[in-house]
Design a protein around this motif. Structure first.
Motif, PDB file in Angstrom:
ATOM      1  N   UNK A  47       0.842  -1.198   0.000  1.00 46.49           N
ATOM      2  CA  UNK A  47       0.000   0.000   0.000  1.00 46.49           C
ATOM      3  C   UNK A  47       0.877   1.248   0.000  1.00 46.49           C
ATOM      4  N   UNK A  48       0.937   1.925  -1.131  1.00 47.98           N
ATOM      5  CA  UNK A  48       1.734   3.145  -1.203  1.00 47.98           C
ATOM      6  C   UNK A  48       1.222   4.191  -0.222  1.00 47.98           C
ATOM      7  N   UNK A  49      -0.081   4.221  -0.009  1.00 44.39           N
ATOM      8  CA  UNK A  49      -0.662   5.172   0.951  1.00 44.39           C
ATOM      9  C   UNK A  49      -0.119   4.906   2.351  1.00 44.39           C
ATOM     10  N   UNK A  50      -0.068   3.636   2.765  1.00 44.79           N
ATOM     11  CA  UNK A  50       0.446   3.313   4.099  1.00 44.79           C
ATOM     12  C   UNK A  50       1.934   3.625   4.217  1.00 44.79           C
ATOM     13  N   UNK A  51       2.700   3.384   3.163  1.00 46.71           N
ATOM     14  CA  UNK A  51       4.131   3.721   3.184  1.00 46.71           C
ATOM     15  C   UNK A  51       4.299   5.224   3.355  1.00 46.71           C
ATOM     16  N   UNK A  52       3.596   6.000   2.536  1.00 43.79           N
ATOM     17  CA  UNK A  52       3.709   7.461   2.597  1.00 43.79           C
ATOM     18  C   UNK A  52       3.278   7.995   3.957  1.00 43.79           C
ATOM     19  N   UNK A  53       2.185   7.493   4.490  1.00 40.26           N
ATOM     20  CA  UNK A  53       1.690   7.946   5.787  1.00 40.26           C
ATOM     21  C   UNK A  53       2.701   7.643   6.895  1.00 40.26           C
ATOM     22  N   UNK A  54       3.267   6.450   6.874  1.00 41.26           N
ATOM     23  CA  UNK A  54       4.254   6.078   7.897  1.00 41.26           C
ATOM     24  C   UNK A  54       5.487   6.969   7.820  1.00 41.26           C
ATOM     25  N   UNK A  55       5.914   7.299   6.619  1.00 40.95           N
ATOM     26  CA  UNK A  55       7.087   8.151   6.459  1.00 40.95           C
ATOM     27  C   UNK A  55       6.845   9.569   6.961  1.00 40.95           C
ATOM     28  N   UNK A  56       5.623  10.043   6.870  1.00 38.22           N
ATOM     29  CA  UNK A  56       5.316  11.417   7.237  1.00 38.22           C
ATOM     30  C   UNK A  56       4.993  11.614   8.709  1.00 38.22           C
ATOM     31  N   UNK A  57       4.437  10.620   9.362  1.00 37.90           N
ATOM     32  CA  UNK A  57       3.863  10.835  10.683  1.00 37.90           C
ATOM     33  C   UNK A  57       4.662  10.305  11.859  1.00 37.90           C
ATOM     34  N   UNK A  61      14.522   7.541  15.520  1.00 39.94           N
ATOM     35  CA  UNK A  61      14.724   6.565  14.454  1.00 39.94           C
ATOM     36  C   UNK A  61      13.518   5.635  14.334  1.00 39.94           C
ATOM     37  N   UNK A  62      13.161   5.357  13.132  1.00 43.12           N
ATOM     38  CA  UNK A  62      11.963   4.576  12.846  1.00 43.12           C
ATOM     39  C   UNK A  62      12.311   3.404  11.949  1.00 43.12           C
ATOM     40  N   UNK A  63      11.797   2.225  12.311  1.00 39.52           N
ATOM     41  CA  UNK A  63      11.860   1.081  11.422  1.00 39.52           C
ATOM     42  C   UNK A  63      10.434   0.728  11.041  1.00 39.52           C
ATOM     43  N   UNK A  64      10.147   0.856   9.759  1.00 44.35           N
ATOM     44  CA  UNK A  64       8.839   0.493   9.226  1.00 44.35           C
ATOM     45  C   UNK A  64       8.915  -0.963   8.813  1.00 44.35           C
ATOM     46  N   UNK A  65       8.056  -1.787   9.390  1.00 36.56           N
ATOM     47  CA  UNK A  65       7.990  -3.199   9.025  1.00 36.56           C
ATOM     48  C   UNK A  65       6.906  -3.315   7.960  1.00 36.56           C
ATOM     49  N   UNK A  66       7.333  -3.524   6.722  1.00 36.32           N
ATOM     50  CA  UNK A  66       6.414  -3.581   5.584  1.00 36.32           C
ATOM     51  C   UNK A  66       6.117  -5.043   5.272  1.00 36.32           C
ATOM     52  N   UNK A  67       4.939  -5.494   5.690  1.00 38.80           N
ATOM     53  CA  UNK A  67       4.533  -6.872   5.379  1.00 38.80           C
ATOM     54  C   UNK A  67       4.265  -6.961   3.883  1.00 38.80           C
ATOM     55  N   UNK A  68       4.987  -7.850   3.215  1.00 41.93           N
ATOM     56  CA  UNK A  68       4.835  -8.014   1.772  1.00 41.93           C
ATOM     57  C   UNK A  68       4.732  -9.492   1.421  1.00 41.93           C
ATOM     58  N   UNK A  69       4.320  -9.752   0.191  1.00 43.25           N
ATOM     59  CA  UNK A  69       4.255 -11.107  -0.353  1.00 43.25           C
ATOM     60  C   UNK A  69       5.225 -11.149  -1.526  1.00 43.25           C
ATOM     61  N   UNK A  70       6.184 -12.033  -1.474  1.00 42.88           N
ATOM     62  CA  UNK A  70       7.164 -12.162  -2.540  1.00 42.88           C
ATOM     63  C   UNK A  70       6.460 -12.460  -3.855  1.00 42.88           C
ATOM     64  N   UNK A  71       6.724 -11.656  -4.882  1.00 35.69           N
ATOM     65  CA  UNK A  71       6.139 -11.875  -6.200  1.00 35.69           C
ATOM     66  C   UNK A  71       4.664 -11.530  -6.305  1.00 35.69           C
ATOM     67  N   UNK A  72       4.161 -10.709  -5.386  1.00 30.06           N
ATOM     68  CA  UNK A  72       2.725 -10.395  -5.349  1.00 30.06           C
ATOM     69  C   UNK A  72       2.212  -9.912  -6.704  1.00 30.06           C
ATOM     70  N   UNK A  73       1.083 -10.464  -7.088  1.00 26.07           N
ATOM     71  CA  UNK A  73       0.435 -10.070  -8.330  1.00 26.07           C
ATOM     72  C   UNK A  73       0.765 -10.939  -9.511  1.00 26.07           C
ATOM     73  N   UNK A  74       1.690 -11.847  -9.345  1.00 27.69           N
ATOM     74  CA  UNK A  74       2.077 -12.738 -10.435  1.00 27.69           C
ATOM     75  C   UNK A  74       1.924 -14.181  -9.943  1.00 27.69           C
ATOM     76  N   UNK A  75       0.887 -14.828 -10.393  1.00 29.40           N
ATOM     77  CA  UNK A  75       0.519 -16.148  -9.880  1.00 29.40           C
ATOM     78  C   UNK A  75       1.660 -17.171  -9.973  1.00 29.40           C
TER      79      UNK A  75
END
Length: 109
Positions: A47-57, A61-75
């Motif tokens: 979610x680009x919105x969640x990334x941007x919001x976390x960076x701004x607010x 020091x901040x560590x953003x833990x970005x839950x992702x799925x490897x290869x998301x969107x490509x079956x």
């Protein structure tokens, strides 16, 4: 960074829970990171919105833990360990992947 109270450092951890050879879990990851004096924020890394919001607010020091799925969107690749280190060498497979990604609401850079 936490011990030195750095106020100009943000790290984004791409947490797809896969290494080159196996699935992993670092839970409770926020607790482990905060033990080193970091603020943490957990987000949906797709979610680009969640990334941007976390960076701004958040404070640093901040560590953003970005839950992702490897290869998301490509079956053919999604959440498959072997694609953590392999390259596409087959033109047909490449075209299929591009077509799958083009059909999603994700942007291909």
């Amino acid at each position: 960074a936490g011990q030195k109270n750095l106020n100009n450092l943000i790290v984004i951890l791409d947490y797809n829970k896969i290494t080159a050879c196996q699935r992993i879990s670092l839970e409770p990851i926020e607790g482990k990171i905060s033990n080193f004096g970091w603020m943490t924020k957990r987000i949906d890394g797709h979610s680009l919105w969640q990334v941007e919001t976390a960076l701004q607010r958040m404070k640093q020091p901040l560590m953003i833990v970005a839950d992702t799925v490897k290869g998301k969107g490509c079956q053919s690749f999604e959440n498959k360990i072997e694609w953590h280190y392999r390259n596409i060498k087959d033109e047909k497979m490449l075209q299929k992947a591009i077509q799958e990604l083009s059909g999603n609401d994700m942007q291909i850079l």
